[in-house]
Design a protein around this motif. Sequence first.
Motif, PDB file in Angstrom:
ATOM      1  N   GLU A 148      22.137  66.810  70.316  1.00 47.82           N
ATOM      2  CA  GLU A 148      20.856  66.156  70.516  1.00 47.82           C
ATOM      3  C   GLU A 148      19.857  67.077  71.205  1.00 47.82           C
ATOM      4  OE1 GLU A 148      21.175  62.232  72.157  1.00 47.82           O
ATOM      5  OE2 GLU A 148      23.201  61.939  71.364  1.00 47.82           O
ATOM      6  N   LEU A 149      18.597  66.883  70.887  1.00 47.02           N
ATOM      7  CA  LEU A 149      17.523  67.514  71.636  1.00 47.02           C
ATOM      8  C   LEU A 149      17.367  66.778  72.955  1.00 47.02           C
ATOM      9  CD1 LEU A 149      15.054  69.498  71.746  1.00 47.02           C
ATOM     10  CD2 LEU A 149      13.691  67.587  70.826  1.00 47.02           C
ATOM     11  N   TYR A 207       8.687  68.453  66.633  1.00 45.64           N
ATOM     12  CA  TYR A 207       9.295  67.782  65.483  1.00 45.64           C
ATOM     13  C   TYR A 207       9.682  68.775  64.391  1.00 45.64           C
ATOM     14  CZ  TYR A 207       7.465  63.868  68.049  1.00 45.64           C
ATOM     15  OH  TYR A 207       7.171  62.985  69.056  1.00 45.64           O
ATOM     16  N   THR A 229      14.387  67.635  63.897  1.00 45.39           N
ATOM     17  CA  THR A 229      13.804  66.556  64.690  1.00 45.39           C
ATOM     18  C   THR A 229      12.688  65.841  63.940  1.00 45.39           C
ATOM     19  OG1 THR A 229      12.439  68.247  65.774  1.00 45.39           O
ATOM     20  CG2 THR A 229      14.406  67.501  66.949  1.00 45.39           C
ATOM     21  N   LEU A 232      13.425  62.192  63.138  1.00 49.88           N
ATOM     22  CA  LEU A 232      13.419  61.162  64.180  1.00 49.88           C
ATOM     23  C   LEU A 232      12.593  59.947  63.749  1.00 49.88           C
ATOM     24  CD1 LEU A 232      12.954  63.028  67.581  1.00 49.88           C
ATOM     25  CD2 LEU A 232      14.558  61.156  67.188  1.00 49.88           C
ATOM     26  N   THR A 257      17.774  62.563  72.926  1.00 50.67           N
ATOM     27  CA  THR A 257      16.925  61.793  72.020  1.00 50.67           C
ATOM     28  C   THR A 257      17.625  61.265  70.779  1.00 50.67           C
ATOM     29  OG1 THR A 257      16.187  63.889  71.026  1.00 50.67           O
ATOM     30  CG2 THR A 257      14.841  62.959  72.801  1.00 50.67           C
TER      31      THR A 257
END
Length: 296
Positions: A148-149, A207, A229, A232, A257
Motif C-alpha cells: 500500500e501507499l 495518482y 494509484t 484508487l 491507503t
Amino acid sequence: MKVLRYYNDRNEPVLAALTEKNRVLNLPQNDFMQLVHEADAEGLSAKQWIEKHMNELEELGNPAESLSLAVPITAPEVWAAGVTYERSRVARNYESTNGRMNTATFYDKVYDAERPELFIKSTAARTVGPNEDLYLRSDSAWQIPEPELGLVIDGRGRILGYTIGNDMSSRDIEGENPLYLPQAKVWKRSCSIGPVILLADAVEDPYKFEIRCEIYRNDVKVVDGSATTGQLKRKLDELVSYLIRDNEIFEGTVLLTGTCIVPPNEFTLEDGDRVEISISGIGLLVNPIRSQNHKN
C-alpha cells in the motif's frame, strides 16, 4: 527529495536526506517531525528547508544502498483504509462468501458508500522497517501481504510525504466474521513501512505511482503483481479528512491507503518467504516472513 533514517557505527538512528542525485546528507534533526517543525518555523516545507541548508549539511560518503536503514519515522499510530480498490472488494467478497462471488456483501456497500472504511492497523511497537522480520499469525492458515501507499501526516491531516506500507492480513479470520477485523489485522510485527519518506512537494501527481509486489519462496518468485494509484476509488485527501474527523491524530501518523494487489486465492505466506514491495519514486521495501516460533 527523500528522507530516511539509517544506523550509524554506534547503532544509533540518524536522519538524512536523499537527493535526486542520490547524495546522502546528514540532517541535524533527531526525527522527521522535528525537521517539519523547524521548516514550518521558517515558513518552508521540509524539502525547501533541506534545499536552503544543503551547503551546510554533511555528505555521507557511503551510497544509500549500503546503509542499514531504520524505519523512516516512528509513527505513533498506523491507520489503514479498506476496500479502496476494486480488486480489494473482489478479494474481500471471495473470503467472506466462501467463493460465492454472485453474493453481495457489506464490502460492496463499503466500496460504494460515502464513508470509507478506516481502522487502526499498528502502533510504533508493532511496526518494523526495511529488512526486518514480519511475523505470521499463529492461529491463521491464510495470510497475505497487502502492499500500500502510505501517507505521512501531521495532527491537522496535512500530507507531509509518502512511504510504502505492508499491511499483513489474515484472510481466513476476516472472512469468518467482519467483527474479527482487528484480529485479522493487528498482531506483533504485522506491519512494515519504509524504506524512505518521499516528500510531498516532490510529487507532481500522487495518482501516478506504480506499485509492485513480488513474493519469493526459496529465492524463487511465486507471486508477482502490479497496480497504480490511479485505480484508487477514493481521493487521498478524502481518506485523510475522514480520519481526522472528530479524532485526535498524532503527529507523524501514517495512513495506509488500501491495496490493489492480492495474491491468488490459493496462496498463503509461509515461514521463510520474502516480500518485496516497490513504489515508483519511493523505493523498495523488503521484509522476510517468519513464524512466531521461528528459530535461526
